[in-house]
Motif scaffolding. Sequence first.
Motif, mmCIF file in Angstrom:
data_model
loop_
_atom_site.group_PDB
_atom_site.id
_atom_site.type_symbol
_atom_site.label_atom_id
_atom_site.label_comp_id
_atom_site.label_asym_id
_atom_site.label_seq_id
_atom_site.Cartn_x
_atom_site.Cartn_y
_atom_site.Cartn_z
ATOM 1 N N VAL A 1 9.703 -2.749 -7.505
ATOM 2 C CA VAL A 1 9.317 -3.340 -8.667
ATOM 3 C C VAL A 1 7.888 -3.643 -8.786
ATOM 4 O O VAL A 1 6.978 -3.195 -9.450
ATOM 5 N N LEU A 2 7.212 -3.880 -7.222
ATOM 6 C CA LEU A 2 5.648 -4.125 -7.007
ATOM 7 C C LEU A 2 5.046 -2.935 -7.183
ATOM 8 O O LEU A 2 3.816 -2.990 -7.857
ATOM 9 N N ALA A 3 5.613 -1.747 -6.992
ATOM 10 C CA ALA A 3 4.814 -0.648 -7.171
ATOM 11 C C ALA A 3 4.659 -0.180 -8.438
ATOM 12 O O ALA A 3 3.874 0.481 -8.978
ATOM 13 N N LEU A 4 5.568 -0.826 -9.394
ATOM 14 C CA LEU A 4 5.682 -0.503 -11.002
ATOM 15 C C LEU A 4 5.039 -1.317 -11.618
ATOM 16 O O LEU A 4 4.495 -0.994 -12.788
ATOM 17 N N ALA B 1 -0.170 2.688 -2.651
ATOM 18 C CA ALA B 1 0.949 2.295 -3.633
ATOM 19 C C ALA B 1 2.172 3.177 -3.426
ATOM 20 O O ALA B 1 3.304 2.617 -3.541
ATOM 21 N N SER B 2 1.721 4.426 -2.979
ATOM 22 C CA SER B 2 3.083 5.137 -2.826
ATOM 23 C C SER B 2 3.905 4.684 -1.687
ATOM 24 O O SER B 2 5.152 4.999 -1.661
ATOM 25 N N VAL B 3 3.286 4.327 -0.773
ATOM 26 C CA VAL B 3 3.918 3.877 0.632
ATOM 27 C C VAL B 3 4.904 2.664 0.275
ATOM 28 O O VAL B 3 6.069 2.574 0.697
ATOM 29 N N LEU B 4 4.439 1.790 -0.818
ATOM 30 C CA LEU B 4 5.068 0.606 -1.144
ATOM 31 C C LEU B 4 6.293 1.041 -1.624
ATOM 32 O O LEU B 4 7.753 0.578 -1.389
ATOM 33 N N ALA B 5 6.350 2.112 -2.681
ATOM 34 C CA ALA B 5 7.517 2.603 -3.593
ATOM 35 C C ALA B 5 8.406 3.287 -2.401
ATOM 36 O O ALA B 5 9.668 2.956 -2.433
#
Length: 590
Positions: free
Chosen positions: A51-54, A78-82
């Motif tokens: 959700v945070l990456a969105l 950001a991609s690492v978070l997802a």
Amino acid sequence: MQPEVRPSAPVSKPEERPSRFAGSKFGRDYYDRVPGIVATVTSITGFLNLVLALMPRERDHLHQIHDYLPASISAGAASVLAVSGLLLWRLGTMLRRRKRRAWVGALTIYAVLVVAHIGNGTFIAAGVSFVLFLLLATTGSRFRAKADPVSRWVALKIAVQFELVAVVWGMLLLTLASNRRFAFPPSVWQKVQEVLWGLIGVDGPVRYSARSERFQDVLHATLGAFSLITVVIVVLLILRPAEPIGGLSAQDESKLRELLAKQGARDSLGYFALRREKRVVWSPTGKAAITGRVVNGVFLVSGDPIGDPEAWPGAIAEYMKQIREYGWVPAVIGCSEQGATVFRREADLSAIELGDEAIVRPCEFSLDGRPMRGVRQACTRVQRAGYEVQVRRASSVSREEFHQLDRAAASWRGDEVERGFSMALSRLGDPADDQCVVATATQGGQLKGLLNFVPWGPDGLSLDLMRRDRGADNGLNEFMIVQVIEQASDKLGVDRISLNFAVFRDAIERGERIGAGPILRAWRWILVFASRWWQIESLYRFNVKFRPEWEPRFLSYPSTRDLPRIAVAALEAEAFITRPHRLKRLVGRA
């Protein structure tokens, strides 16, 4: 009368490495609950990272460090978070089962997340990830379970799961984005194409505005990362050496037959322990054994342990040892009251009544009287239609005839899968099963029906297979069963016959009585509704025609929260939930 089971010492658990808190009650309770706590927190953390990456507002934090980090690095963060969120979501279930490899993976991901959150400008989230890293690092002694035996099906399942999440994530990102990020508003189909092309690193039909370079980088970097991590995990699972999944060896089968020859009269489900895909767990003395199958992390056992009840505790101790070693969930389907009592005492498994087994006594059976009028009329009608039934031991049936029976049974089944686990042998005419009883019905020399019974000790039979030609007259199954019952005592030396198992019989029977409460009536309605797909009410209605004795059967389980998982595993083991055969062939499990 069933012999009394001698009490034995409780099953001892393997020693855990002590901690500074282990001596206190708080410390013991905390460390016992650690896997569940960590699993829940990890699953929630994974979802929140997705959700945070969105969230656009959170992604705008990248502008705070835009002057210090290149756009490619911030987009990569950001991609690492997802991707980390997806992995943590998948690892949550494995951590609950105390898997060591899941613990190592989660520890690594949390360490990466700390760095990624700092690169993303979300410092509070970085602190939370660090705390969770410390929680995992200090509780590693609780995660000792080995990895499950693997198959290529697992690799395919994970690949499909990950790619579906990637598609959903990409569609949400494009849907939540404001129109100012696009040169012109894309349609839904264009968004779908953009996501699918992005998974293989190719630009899709969506055109972005000049001010959305960072958004485009985040989208494509994340989709590419999803695909990369999926490929890596699938390749590792495929190349990983397969562990033995289990199965009944010739030596194990021979020893089980020796136990059944001595103690087989105790449980009508005992002979079904000889299904050859089952794995067997022996007591240290070899006088008792437990057989079952591992399905989706649940070690399903059917019926009571085989052998001397005095040796049951030893077999249960070895069973629970494997449960802890692999982090499986223990479950026993269809055990007797005695078996449920012993599993409760030795393994601390709770029990609920699952249903009732219909048992007919041939010496007491009669077609006379008003209650048997329906069966009597069905038998008379079928007999007048020219049907004849032959009842024989399997040793009297030739191999050629068995081949014909097997082909006919498969033809009558049609496209339906072969069902059964707890009360089905799933083979016909094996030379080792020469004491089985076969009943065949013919009309004008043409085979129309087939029954197969397995031995239940020296003086009993248990129904294994019941098939008939779909064009045969109604009532043929009843006619064949009546013929077996009438010939049981004189021709076969049989004093008891176990018919089908009626799931939740008591609820169906009491729910239709006058005065039944609303809860019981609602539960009965659910069972009747489910009978449209599964034979719940119809099996009860069929069994009750023969006025049987009802013997309760139980489900033993560790805790209420495990019941949904056990139910799904049991439905798959009984083949009520099946995987498509074409997919099985693709992954090498046909």
